[in-house]
Design an enzyme around this catalytic site. Sequence first.
Site, short mmCIF file in Angstrom:
data_model
loop_
_atom_site.label_atom_id
_atom_site.label_comp_id
_atom_site.label_asym_id
_atom_site.label_seq_id
_atom_site.Cartn_x
_atom_site.Cartn_y
_atom_site.Cartn_z
N VAL A 96 5.37 2.00 -8.52
CA VAL A 96 4.68 1.32 -7.42
C VAL A 96 3.86 0.17 -7.99
CG1 VAL A 96 2.99 1.58 -5.57
CG2 VAL A 96 4.59 3.45 -6.07
N SER A 97 3.89 -0.96 -7.32
CA SER A 97 3.18 -2.14 -7.80
C SER A 97 2.48 -2.84 -6.64
CB SER A 97 4.16 -3.10 -8.47
OG SER A 97 3.53 -4.34 -8.74
N PRO A 98 1.28 -3.40 -6.89
CA PRO A 98 0.63 -4.21 -5.85
C PRO A 98 1.19 -5.63 -5.78
CG PRO A 98 -0.73 -4.15 -7.80
CD PRO A 98 0.45 -3.26 -8.09
N ASN A 99 2.08 -5.98 -6.72
CA ASN A 99 2.66 -7.32 -6.75
C ASN A 99 3.84 -7.38 -5.79
OD1 ASN A 99 0.86 -8.47 -8.65
ND2 ASN A 99 1.92 -7.38 -10.28
N ASP A 136 4.27 -6.10 -14.08
CA ASP A 136 2.82 -6.13 -13.92
C ASP A 136 2.14 -6.50 -15.24
OD1 ASP A 136 3.04 -5.37 -11.30
OD2 ASP A 136 2.77 -3.25 -11.71
#
Length: 457
Positions: free
Chosen positions: A89-92, A202
């Site tokens: 999971v990534s916020p990007n 990331d």
Amino acid sequence: MEDWFEQNRIKSSDTNKSVTDGIPQRVSNIIPHIHDNHHELLELVASFQSSSGRPATRTSSARRVRGALRQADKPGFVSAFCQTNCGDVSPNVLGAFCTDTGLPCDFDHSTCGGKNELCYGRGPGYPNEFESTRIIGERQFKKAADLFNTASEQLKGKVDYRHAYLDFSQLEVTLSKEGGGSEVVKTCPAAMGFGFTAGTTDGPGAFDFKQGDDKGNPFWRLVRNLLKTPDKKQVDCQHPKPILLDTGEMKKPYDWVPSILPIQILRIGQLVILSVPGEFTTMSGRRLRDAVKTVLTSSGTGEFGSNIHIVIAGLTNTYSQYVATLEEYQGASTPYGLHTLSAYIQEFQKLASALLKGQPVEAGPQPPDLLNKQISLLTPVTVDSTPAGRNFGDVSSYVPANSTFKSGSIVTIIFWSACPRNDLMTEGTFAPVEMLQGKDTSVRFMTTMISAFVLSG
């Protein structure tokens, strides 16, 4: 979140339909009143021993904080923003792009012209990472507020748990075979593959490593062999992952990675929490939850029904890298081999069955205690003093008399501080913040952000 709750609890004392920042507010009826024995519970928690064997709250400042907490208003609500199966999971959320061309990175290996150093993910506030952080935080808060406002189901039932330690370097796993029958396989001593050194979008790695590398590199194999050459048994066990670091068999000055890992299942009514010591990918987490749900709901006892909620609490109790599915395994950061996820599923099914039947489970092998074997390259504090006529804690520059401040104001005080490494104040605090209430001596502890300590001798 707690501040938001407190503010809106006051605003909504006369109505349950007030609006704050566009978020409809409803004081939930599922939050219980604080028990009358709240003070006793605080005293009990404060008496627990820290890992070093010392009482957790013996410093004077910590006692002051405890005393202030006992006198202050108790929060009626505590929010927790926890990690779950966060391995991929990534916020990007805008995707990964090459910093030199602005074009999307190579999809299979996250590279730009064959190099991973130029491939970076973009957040929703690109190119401002601070703005991206603000946006992601705001999205989480708004969703949390929405979940809180729409909550209608109360947890009811038993509170219970099961916990066990497992040796993941040689855990036997029984797998079902296509067409019937079963086979027994084993997990492996930990090892990291070539792909893990490439990092992620990331935070890319360095040199010529690539994500998804299932072949390896002769030069880096030579460098690896200077540390530890994996034997054929380990190479076969970890296949198809090419081994870069045979960490599970590197024992000096002590184990490089843990072999004995804790797993835990907790039940609060119809809520079941699976505590895992690593980062599960989205699909790994889904498969684990489904397997446990099947055990709990197919027993025929009727204790768990369709309203069961199963969540994963990731990175709990210790850390052991990532847990990927068979299909994702070449990602190289699943240390204990191809059957790691199957091992977790098997053992959590056992815990779920024991929980359901009210049976105990074996504690398992205990992990080694390495507290007295830790190596630190940080020199101890040898000399720590103040100038003549000054003592630790003396104020050098104070707030002007009769100053007033508003929420969000910056208050600056300069004082003489000792090196924090003299006492890390575990379970305590370096700077309690107190507020005089009226003319009496009672104080109230307030949360704050301390930016720096200055003027150490």
